[in-house]
Design an enzyme around this catalytic site. Structure first.
Site, mmCIF file in Angstrom:
data_model
loop_
_atom_site.group_PDB
_atom_site.id
_atom_site.type_symbol
_atom_site.label_atom_id
_atom_site.label_comp_id
_atom_site.label_asym_id
_atom_site.label_seq_id
_atom_site.Cartn_x
_atom_site.Cartn_y
_atom_site.Cartn_z
ATOM 1 N N GLU A 101 44.917 45.386 36.716
ATOM 2 C CA GLU A 101 45.011 43.868 36.767
ATOM 3 C C GLU A 101 43.648 43.302 36.417
ATOM 4 O O GLU A 101 42.714 43.314 37.322
ATOM 5 C CB GLU A 101 45.231 43.124 38.221
ATOM 6 C CG GLU A 101 46.746 43.577 38.709
ATOM 7 C CD GLU A 101 47.715 43.672 37.877
ATOM 8 O OE1 GLU A 101 47.658 42.297 37.075
ATOM 9 O OE2 GLU A 101 48.937 43.670 37.900
ATOM 10 N N CYS A 111 40.919 35.131 38.207
ATOM 11 C CA CYS A 111 41.257 35.771 37.092
ATOM 12 C C CYS A 111 42.222 34.778 36.363
ATOM 13 O O CYS A 111 42.450 35.325 34.892
ATOM 14 C CB CYS A 111 41.830 37.230 37.210
ATOM 15 S SG CYS A 111 43.435 37.201 38.363
#
Length: 481
Positions: A225, A259
């Site tokens: 991720e 993110c």
């Protein structure tokens, strides 16, 4: 020199501890390779009880690690999705665990096909610093739901949260079921070299490459991720108050240290000034002051603060117009590590803000002439973790969906796709690989074991040697056409 020796000694001790726990978890898994639904649910309930009982302590620890982290943001972005994720998993676990029936061709009848979902074994999770609770708990929930043993490596940049989470887990679970590992970067590097049955890493693309390289030595499957530059596309006709408000929220939460934060805005060139005005108004309403405002989060440490300041200096030196949104006109350079929401106009490709993921409250604005120009701009670059489109025209929405790639997407919102329990979360290309959350998390940490089963009657004997019989010819005629 003394500090270096002490750190080396501590790291060696942590690495030895990691190796011992890993071997113990492997042994424990061999002794119980298929935990029942009730065992898994009880583990999830214990985790939930621990989080609820310690939520105030966790909020305080996160706040200390950031020097100022909005406790409401931590509730919204860390505690709430962690608890909701456990609740959703508890509700659906029995149905996820059921073997799924699959079709059997007439050629192989009588028989049955099923897929059984087995735990993989020992799962490793490497947690970043930006959401240290949620990005530890989310993978842990999925791993426990799938019946695995789990080792969680916390970030060295959030020492208070990491230490507290370790204390909580050690008080709730046996070490051979769930273990929390702390320590510096060398401990994390060694952690990634353990022969886990699955390894999930959340962090930067550059470190993700190192993790994948280390995992490859053991053929360990990975879920990465990562991040990247996630665009927010403002359509030619969306009300700018709507778009600016939602983009400001997505950029300001955790001071952009997310993110999936909007990394840059693609705005029609004739709407830029109006967007700037609306963004300023919306941001000022949310954060009328910054310096002593507990709602506005600080940058995690001096290293990240200096990096972001260097981006702004680089942009100014190369001709950008830098607009700080500081409604109370406060002094923000007196050690608070807070950076105002900052727009960068006239951003060009040679500026750092357009080359690297920003991971802070800086938002460049890039202009476009028509929607296909914006799509082309996105598609020329590495695939982002998220893409945000702001516009109410359904045809435009479908056009963006069909013509772009990203890990996930929101239409007329920012960040909120991550909080959806029944949507997979993950990147694509430079922004990562694999998915988790909800059922996809259960699937990621489960081995999907194909089982073909037949009983006494053996239809397969009709294709055994010797070949060339009438039965063979009839089978070929029926099934090769």
């Amino acid at each position: 020199m003394v500090a270096t020796v002490v750190q080396m000694t501590e790291s060696k001790t942590q690495i030895q501890h990691t190796h011992r726990v890993f071997e113990n978890q492997k042994k424990a898994f061999r002794n119980n390779p298929m935990p029942s639904s009730s065992e898994r649910k009880e583990n999830l309930k214990r985790l939930k009880r621990a989080l609820l009982a310690n939520q105030d302590r966790l909020l305080e620890a996160i706040d200390r690690d950031f020097s100022c982290r909005s406790k409401d943001e931590s509730l919204i972005a860390e505690v709430m999705p962690s608890i909701q994720g456990i609740n959703y998993t508890l509700k659906n676990l029995d149905s996820w665990m059921k073997p799924s029936k699959r079709h059997v061709s007439v050629l192989f009848q009588p028989a049955s096909n099923k897929v059984h979902y087995q735990p993989k074994g020992v799962v490793g999770v490497i947690v970043p610093w930006n959401y240290p609770l949620y990005l530890a708990v989310g993978p842990l929930v999925a791993s426990l739901a799938a019946g695995n043993r789990t080792m969680v490596k916390m970030s060295e940049f959030t020492p208070h949260t990491s230490s507290l989470f370790k204390e909580i887990i050690e008080g709730m679970f046996p070490e051979d079921l769930v273990s929390v590992i702390t320590g510096e970067a060398d401990v994390a590097a060694d952690f990634s070299r353990r022969p886990f049955d699955h390894l999930l890493f959340t962090g930067s693309t550059s470190v993700g490459k190192l993790v994948m390289r280390a995992a490859a030595e053991n053929l360990t499957p990975v879920t990465l991720e990562l991040g990247g530059k996630s665009p927010a596309v403002v359509s030619p006709d969306v009300p700018l108050s709507d778009a600016a408000q939602r983009i400001a929220f997505g950029k300001a939460i955790n001071a952009g240290q997310t993110c999936v934060a909007p990394d840059y805005v693609l705005c029609p060139e004739d709407r830029v000034q109006a967007f700037v005005d609306e963004f300023r108004a919306q941001a000022s309403t949310m954060y009328p002051s910054l310096r002593d405002n507990d709602d506005y989060t600080a940058i995690i440490n001096e290293r990240q603060y200096d990096r972001l300041q260097s981006y702004l200096e680089d942009a100014r030196a190369k001709g950008a117009e830098v607009i700080e949104i500081n409604p109370a006109n406060e002094n923000m350079k007196d050690g608070t590590r807070k950076i105002p929401l900052t727009l960068v106009l006239n951003a060009t490709e040679d500026m750092k803000v357009m080359q690297d993921e920003i991971f802070g409250p800086i938002l460049p604005i890039v202009t476009y002439t028509d929607l296909d120009d914006a799509i082309h701009y996105i598609n020329e670059r590495p695939r982002p973790l998220a893409l945000y489109f702001f516009g109410y025209d359904r045809a435009q929405q479908e056009h963006i969906i069909d013509q772009t790639h990203s890990g996930g997407m929101c239409i007329n919102d920012a960040l909120m796709h991550v909080a959806q329990d029944d949507l997979p979360f993950g990147g694509v290309g430079d922004s990562g690989m694999g998915h988790y959350h909800g059922k996809e998390g259960f699937m990621t940490f489960s081995h999907q074991r194909a089982i073909f089963s037949k009983q006494k009657f053996n239809s397969g004997k009709f294709v055994y040697a010797p070949h060339g019989t009438a039965a063979h010819k009839m089978i070929y005629k029926l099934f090769i056409r």
